[in-house]
Design a protein around this motif. Structure first.
Motif, PDB file in Angstrom:
ATOM      1  N   LEU A  28      -9.082   5.132  -7.623  1.00 26.98           N
ATOM      2  CA  LEU A  28      -8.622   3.748  -7.718  1.00 26.98           C
ATOM      3  C   LEU A  28      -7.102   3.702  -7.826  1.00 26.98           C
ATOM      4  O   LEU A  28      -6.498   4.405  -8.642  1.00 26.98           O
ATOM      5  CB  LEU A  28      -9.254   3.083  -8.948  1.00 26.98           C
ATOM      6  CG  LEU A  28      -8.986   1.607  -9.143  1.00 26.98           C
ATOM      7  CD1 LEU A  28      -9.590   0.797  -8.009  1.00 26.98           C
ATOM      8  CD2 LEU A  28      -9.547   1.138 -10.474  1.00 26.98           C
ATOM      9  N   PHE A  29      -6.449   2.881  -6.968  1.00 25.42           N
ATOM     10  CA  PHE A  29      -4.993   2.738  -6.906  1.00 25.42           C
ATOM     11  C   PHE A  29      -4.290   4.055  -6.585  1.00 25.42           C
ATOM     12  O   PHE A  29      -3.145   4.244  -6.968  1.00 25.42           O
ATOM     13  CB  PHE A  29      -4.433   2.179  -8.224  1.00 25.42           C
ATOM     14  CG  PHE A  29      -4.846   0.777  -8.497  1.00 25.42           C
ATOM     15  CD1 PHE A  29      -4.749  -0.187  -7.519  1.00 25.42           C
ATOM     16  CD2 PHE A  29      -5.349   0.414  -9.735  1.00 25.42           C
ATOM     17  CE1 PHE A  29      -5.140  -1.489  -7.762  1.00 25.42           C
ATOM     18  CE2 PHE A  29      -5.741  -0.884  -9.983  1.00 25.42           C
ATOM     19  CZ  PHE A  29      -5.631  -1.822  -8.994  1.00 25.42           C
ATOM     20  N   THR A 146      -1.178  -8.478 -14.321  1.00 25.05           N
ATOM     21  CA  THR A 146      -2.564  -8.016 -14.450  1.00 25.05           C
ATOM     22  C   THR A 146      -2.575  -6.578 -14.955  1.00 25.05           C
ATOM     23  O   THR A 146      -1.919  -5.706 -14.380  1.00 25.05           O
ATOM     24  CB  THR A 146      -3.300  -8.093 -13.105  1.00 25.05           C
ATOM     25  OG1 THR A 146      -3.280  -9.448 -12.644  1.00 25.05           O
ATOM     26  CG2 THR A 146      -4.753  -7.645 -13.248  1.00 25.05           C
ATOM     27  N   LEU A 148      -4.953  -3.272 -15.883  1.00 27.75           N
ATOM     28  CA  LEU A 148      -6.243  -2.661 -15.606  1.00 27.75           C
ATOM     29  C   LEU A 148      -6.245  -1.201 -16.065  1.00 27.75           C
ATOM     30  O   LEU A 148      -5.192  -0.576 -16.163  1.00 27.75           O
ATOM     31  CB  LEU A 148      -6.559  -2.712 -14.101  1.00 27.75           C
ATOM     32  CG  LEU A 148      -6.629  -4.092 -13.451  1.00 27.75           C
ATOM     33  CD1 LEU A 148      -6.764  -3.951 -11.934  1.00 27.75           C
ATOM     34  CD2 LEU A 148      -7.780  -4.906 -14.008  1.00 27.75           C
ATOM     35  N   GLY A 149      -7.441  -0.679 -16.298  1.00 29.26           N
ATOM     36  CA  GLY A 149      -7.566   0.736 -16.631  1.00 29.26           C
ATOM     37  C   GLY A 149      -7.770   0.973 -18.105  1.00 29.26           C
ATOM     38  O   GLY A 149      -8.405   0.177 -18.810  1.00 29.26           O
ATOM     39  N   GLN A 154      -8.152  -5.681 -20.965  1.00 27.13           N
ATOM     40  CA  GLN A 154      -7.770  -5.786 -19.561  1.00 27.13           C
ATOM     41  C   GLN A 154      -7.770  -7.260 -19.149  1.00 27.13           C
ATOM     42  O   GLN A 154      -8.387  -8.095 -19.795  1.00 27.13           O
ATOM     43  CB  GLN A 154      -8.739  -5.012 -18.677  1.00 27.13           C
ATOM     44  CG  GLN A 154      -8.831  -3.528 -18.976  1.00 27.13           C
ATOM     45  CD  GLN A 154      -9.716  -2.798 -17.982  1.00 27.13           C
ATOM     46  OE1 GLN A 154      -9.469  -2.823 -16.784  1.00 27.13           O
ATOM     47  NE2 GLN A 154     -10.764  -2.150 -18.473  1.00 27.13           N
ATOM     48  N   LYS A 186       0.994   3.330 -13.404  1.00 29.66           N
ATOM     49  CA  LYS A 186       1.409   2.736 -12.131  1.00 29.66           C
ATOM     50  C   LYS A 186       1.728   1.250 -12.313  1.00 29.66           C
ATOM     51  O   LYS A 186       0.939   0.510 -12.890  1.00 29.66           O
ATOM     52  CB  LYS A 186       0.311   2.901 -11.079  1.00 29.66           C
ATOM     53  CG  LYS A 186       0.000   4.342 -10.701  1.00 29.66           C
ATOM     54  CD  LYS A 186      -1.080   4.371  -9.627  1.00 29.66           C
ATOM     55  CE  LYS A 186      -1.346   5.795  -9.155  1.00 29.66           C
ATOM     56  NZ  LYS A 186      -2.003   6.611 -10.178  1.00 29.66           N
ATOM     57  N   ILE A 220       0.801  -5.519 -10.966  1.00 30.23           N
ATOM     58  CA  ILE A 220      -0.455  -4.933 -11.435  1.00 30.23           C
ATOM     59  C   ILE A 220      -0.107  -3.635 -12.138  1.00 30.23           C
ATOM     60  O   ILE A 220       0.543  -2.760 -11.556  1.00 30.23           O
ATOM     61  CB  ILE A 220      -1.429  -4.653 -10.275  1.00 30.23           C
ATOM     62  CG1 ILE A 220      -1.789  -5.952  -9.554  1.00 30.23           C
ATOM     63  CG2 ILE A 220      -2.693  -3.967 -10.769  1.00 30.23           C
ATOM     64  CD1 ILE A 220      -2.597  -5.736  -8.286  1.00 30.23           C
ATOM     65  N   TYR A 222      -1.668  -0.324 -13.793  1.00 30.74           N
ATOM     66  CA  TYR A 222      -2.906   0.453 -13.842  1.00 30.74           C
ATOM     67  C   TYR A 222      -2.682   1.725 -14.648  1.00 30.74           C
ATOM     68  O   TYR A 222      -1.777   2.509 -14.353  1.00 30.74           O
ATOM     69  CB  TYR A 222      -3.395   0.811 -12.445  1.00 30.74           C
ATOM     70  CG  TYR A 222      -4.636   1.681 -12.464  1.00 30.74           C
ATOM     71  CD1 TYR A 222      -5.853   1.185 -12.903  1.00 30.74           C
ATOM     72  CD2 TYR A 222      -4.571   3.005 -12.058  1.00 30.74           C
ATOM     73  CE1 TYR A 222      -6.978   1.986 -12.937  1.00 30.74           C
ATOM     74  CE2 TYR A 222      -5.698   3.815 -12.084  1.00 30.74           C
ATOM     75  CZ  TYR A 222      -6.901   3.292 -12.529  1.00 30.74           C
ATOM     76  OH  TYR A 222      -8.008   4.094 -12.568  1.00 30.74           O
ATOM     77  N   SER A 224      -4.512   5.129 -15.643  1.00 38.31           N
ATOM     78  CA  SER A 224      -5.647   5.977 -15.267  1.00 38.31           C
ATOM     79  C   SER A 224      -6.116   6.824 -16.448  1.00 38.31           C
ATOM     80  O   SER A 224      -5.479   6.865 -17.503  1.00 38.31           O
ATOM     81  CB  SER A 224      -5.255   6.889 -14.102  1.00 38.31           C
ATOM     82  OG  SER A 224      -4.190   7.741 -14.494  1.00 38.31           O
TER      83      SER A 224
END
Length: 261
Positions: A28-29, A146, A148-149, A154, A186, A220, A222, A224
Motif C-alpha cells: 500500500l502506497f 488524511t 492512514l496506517g 485514522q 510517507k 495524505i 501514511y 507503514s
C-alpha cells in the motif's frame, strides 16, 4: 507415499497464498517512481509561504473586540453565499468569483490571499465603515489532511493552524502505534496524475525542522508497519496455516500406518 506428497503439496499452496496476502498489504502506497522529494527550500514550500484562499473555501470570521458585529444572535444553518453561525464565529463560503459576502461591508474579494492577508483586509474594511479598533480573527475551516496506517486514530483531520507540522498532526491523531515504522513515514501530495512522495524519518531529530514536514491541505500521511510487526504477522499467518496442515499430516500418517498392518 502418494498421500504424503499430496499433503505436502497442499501445505505449500496454502503457505504461498498466506505470503501473498501479507505482501499485498505491505505494498500500500509503495513508491514505484522517482517522484520522491529530496530537498525543498522554505522559500519554495507553499505550506511555508501560506495557503492562499480559493473559491469554495469555507472561512470563519469573528471580531475579538465585539463578536456581536460578526455573529448573529440567532443561529442560522445556511453556509452558501451568506453566513452560518458556528460555536466560535460566523462561517462564509467563498464564491466562484473569489469574493465573500460579509455583513455591512458587502462583497470582499479575498481569493489568492493568505489567511493573515485576508484577515487584515477585512479588519481594515470594518475599521473604515463600522467598527472602532476591530481585531478580526479569520480561519479557513475546510482544509484537511488524511492520516492512514499505524496511528492511534485514522481519518481526516482539519488544518486550522498555519504551518502545522507532521509531528503536531500525529499528536492530534493520538500518536503512532507500537507497530509503526517511524523511519519511513510517507507524505503524499499533488494531483492523481503526478503525486509526489516525501519520506520523513522521525528517528532523526532534524525532522522537526524539516520544511518538507509542514503539511498542506489535501496531503495524505501514511505510516507503514515496522519490520518486527511484519515478521510477527507472517509468523501468525504461518502458524494459522501450519496447524491444520500438521493435523492433516498426522491423520495421513495414522491412516498410512494402519493400512500397512
Amino acid at each position: 507415499m502418494r498421500l504424503l506428497i499430496t499433503v505436502f503439496f497442499i501445505c505449500s499452496i496454502l503457505f504461498n497464498l498466506s505470503s501473498c496476502s501479507s505482501k499485498q498489504y505491505q505494498s500500500l502506497f509503495e513508491q514505484k517512481s522517482t517522484n520522491t522529494i529530496d530537498t525543498v527550500s522554505p522559500k519554495n514550500n507553499p505550506a511555508f509561504i501560506g495557503y492562499r484562499i480559493k473559491p469554495q473555501d469555507i472561512i470563519q470570521i469573528r471580531n475579538l473586540q465585539n463578536i456581536s458585529y460578526i455573529v448573529d444572535a440567532a443561529p442560522s444553518t445556511s453556509a452558501s453565499g451568506g453566513g452560518a453561525t458556528g460555536g466560535s464565529g460566523q462561517t462564509y463560503q467563498v464564491e466562484e468569483d473569489g469574493s465573500v459576502a460579509l455583513p455591512v461591508i458587502g462583497h470582499v474579494n479575498i481569493a489568492g490571499l493568505t489567511r493573515p492577508q485576508a484577515a487584515k483586509l477585512v479588519e481594515d474594511l470594518y475599521r473604515k465603515s463600522l467598527l472602532k479598533d476591530p481585531i478580526i480573527e479569520l480561519k479557513i475551516t475546510n482544509l484537511k489532511v488524511t492520516l492512514l496506517g499505524e496511528l492511534t486514530s485514522q481519518g481526516s483531520f482539519p488544518l486550522i493552524k498555519d504551518k502545522t507540522t507532521l509531528v503536531e498532526m500525529i499528536g492530534q491523531a493520538g500518536g503512532l502505534t507500537k507497530n509503526a515504522n517511524e523511519t519511513n513515514i510517507k507524505i503524499i501530495r499533488g494531483d492523481q496524475l503526478n503525486p509526489q512522495v516525501t519520506l520523513i524519518n522521525l528517528r532523526d531529530i532534524q525532522s522537526i525542522n524539516d520544511p518538507r514536514a509542514i503539511l498542506q491541505s489535501g496531503d495524505i500521511v501514511y505510516v507503514s508497519q515496522n519490520k518486527r510487526s511484519v515478521r510477527n504477522e507472517n509468523l501468525q499467518n504461518i502458524s494459522a496455516v501450519s496447524q491444520p496442515a500438521l493435523l492433516l499430516l498426522n491423520t495421513a500418517l495414522l491412516i498410512l500406518s494402519f493400512s500397512r498392518r
